[in-house]
Scaffold this motif. Structure first.
Motif, PDB file in Angstrom:
ATOM      1  N   SER A   3       0.851  -1.189   0.000  1.00  0.00           N
ATOM      2  CA  SER A   3       0.000   0.000   0.000  1.00  0.00           C
ATOM      3  C   SER A   3       0.890   1.242   0.000  1.00  0.00           C
ATOM      4  CB  SER A   3      -0.893   0.007   1.238  1.00  0.00           C
ATOM      5  OG  SER A   3      -0.105   0.211   2.403  1.00  0.00           O
ATOM      6  N   TYR A   4       0.263   2.389  -0.197  1.00  0.00           N
ATOM      7  CA  TYR A   4       1.004   3.651  -0.133  1.00  0.00           C
ATOM      8  C   TYR A   4       1.713   3.766   1.212  1.00  0.00           C
ATOM      9  CZ  TYR A   4       1.983   8.671  -0.394  1.00  0.00           C
ATOM     10  OH  TYR A   4       2.602   9.901  -0.419  1.00  0.00           O
ATOM     11  N   GLN A   5       0.999   3.455   2.289  1.00  0.00           N
ATOM     12  CA  GLN A   5       1.574   3.580   3.630  1.00  0.00           C
ATOM     13  C   GLN A   5       2.748   2.619   3.837  1.00  0.00           C
ATOM     14  OE1 GLN A   5      -1.773   3.000   3.106  1.00  0.00           O
ATOM     15  NE2 GLN A   5      -2.595   5.024   3.531  1.00  0.00           N
ATOM     16  N   GLU A   6       2.649   1.411   3.276  1.00  0.00           N
ATOM     17  CA  GLU A   6       3.749   0.448   3.413  1.00  0.00           C
ATOM     18  C   GLU A   6       4.983   0.909   2.633  1.00  0.00           C
ATOM     19  OE1 GLU A   6       1.252  -3.672   4.096  1.00  0.00           O
ATOM     20  OE2 GLU A   6       1.454  -2.880   2.061  1.00  0.00           O
ATOM     21  N   ILE A   7       4.760   1.435   1.454  1.00  0.00           N
ATOM     22  CA  ILE A   7       5.887   1.951   0.667  1.00  0.00           C
ATOM     23  C   ILE A   7       6.497   3.152   1.365  1.00  0.00           C
ATOM     24  CG2 ILE A   7       6.515   3.087  -1.510  1.00  0.00           C
ATOM     25  CD1 ILE A   7       4.514   1.171  -2.885  1.00  0.00           C
ATOM     26  N   ALA A   8       5.660   4.055   1.874  1.00  0.00           N
ATOM     27  CA  ALA A   8       6.164   5.226   2.604  1.00  0.00           C
ATOM     28  C   ALA A   8       6.987   4.783   3.809  1.00  0.00           C
ATOM     29  CB  ALA A   8       5.010   6.128   3.032  1.00  0.00           C
ATOM     30  N   ALA A   9       6.504   3.785   4.541  1.00  0.00           N
ATOM     31  CA  ALA A   9       7.232   3.293   5.721  1.00  0.00           C
ATOM     32  C   ALA A   9       8.587   2.718   5.323  1.00  0.00           C
ATOM     33  CB  ALA A   9       6.394   2.244   6.460  1.00  0.00           C
ATOM     34  N   GLU A  10       8.627   1.976   4.221  1.00  0.00           N
ATOM     35  CA  GLU A  10       9.899   1.416   3.743  1.00  0.00           C
ATOM     36  C   GLU A  10      10.858   2.523   3.309  1.00  0.00           C
ATOM     37  OE1 GLU A  10      13.019  -0.904   2.319  1.00  0.00           O
ATOM     38  OE2 GLU A  10      11.396  -1.481   3.657  1.00  0.00           O
ATOM     39  N   ALA A  34      14.035   8.671  -3.671  1.00  0.00           N
ATOM     40  CA  ALA A  34      12.698   8.580  -3.080  1.00  0.00           C
ATOM     41  C   ALA A  34      12.827   8.444  -1.567  1.00  0.00           C
ATOM     42  CB  ALA A  34      11.943   7.386  -3.651  1.00  0.00           C
ATOM     43  N   TYR A  35      11.982   9.185  -0.852  1.00  0.00           N
ATOM     44  CA  TYR A  35      12.007   9.152   0.606  1.00  0.00           C
ATOM     45  C   TYR A  35      10.638   9.540   1.143  1.00  0.00           C
ATOM     46  CZ  TYR A  35      12.524  14.229   0.131  1.00  0.00           C
ATOM     47  OH  TYR A  35      12.332  15.555  -0.191  1.00  0.00           O
ATOM     48  N   GLY A  39       4.721  11.100   6.469  1.00  0.00           N
ATOM     49  CA  GLY A  39       3.731  10.199   5.901  1.00  0.00           C
ATOM     50  C   GLY A  39       3.535  10.344   4.408  1.00  0.00           C
ATOM     51  N   THR A  40       4.317  11.211   3.758  1.00  0.00           N
ATOM     52  CA  THR A  40       4.188  11.475   2.329  1.00  0.00           C
ATOM     53  C   THR A  40       5.459  11.045   1.614  1.00  0.00           C
ATOM     54  OG1 THR A  40       2.735  13.350   2.774  1.00  0.00           O
ATOM     55  CG2 THR A  40       3.800  13.290   0.617  1.00  0.00           C
ATOM     56  N   ILE A  41       5.291  10.484   0.428  1.00  0.00           N
ATOM     57  CA  ILE A  41       6.430  10.090  -0.403  1.00  0.00           C
ATOM     58  C   ILE A  41       6.846  11.285  -1.261  1.00  0.00           C
ATOM     59  CG2 ILE A  41       7.234   8.572  -2.256  1.00  0.00           C
ATOM     60  CD1 ILE A  41       5.093   6.541  -1.259  1.00  0.00           C
ATOM     61  N   TYR A  42       8.153  11.541  -1.269  1.00  0.00           N
ATOM     62  CA  TYR A  42       8.725  12.612  -2.084  1.00  0.00           C
ATOM     63  C   TYR A  42       9.804  12.032  -2.986  1.00  0.00           C
ATOM     64  CZ  TYR A  42       6.506  15.972   1.041  1.00  0.00           C
ATOM     65  OH  TYR A  42       5.580  16.701   1.753  1.00  0.00           O
TER      66      TYR A  42
END
Length: 105
Positions: A3-10, A34-35, A39-42
């Protein structure tokens, strides 16, 4: 599936350079960094690899774009031409594709 949250956490734990995922023969991937922050991916221009992406500044990858872009990515992998749909959704489509590929989606 991530999920978005799982990718963001990684990406919070392990921010990194990721290559774009070109489908046309002869196109070389461009690297972007990417980082996660708040809670947001940049994404921004690559740090450790060449050739670097030519992103000016940093771009936010919206959680609202995650599912639609993942659907488009899967269609793209199946050989569909979805460029105009993806561009209408976000100008960050190439970064989404790279992240999806990096995460094995």
């Amino acid at each position: 599936m991530a999920s978005y949250q799982e990718i963001a956490a990684e990406l919070h734990t392990s921010p990194r350079d990721i290559p774009t995922a070109p489908v046309r023969p002869g196109y070389r991937p461009r690297w972007f960094y990417a980082y996660e922050k708040g809670g947001t991916i940049y994404v921004e221009s690559g740090r450790s690899h060449d050739p670097k992406s030519s992103i000016s500044g940093r771009r936010r990858l919206s959680e609202n774009d995650f599912s639609p872009m993942l659907d488009l990515y899967k269609r793209r992998k199946n050989g569909e031409r979805i460029s105009s749909e993806a561009l209408a959704r976000t100008r960050c489509q190439v970064y989404w594709y790279g992240i999806f590929q990096d995460f094995g989606l």
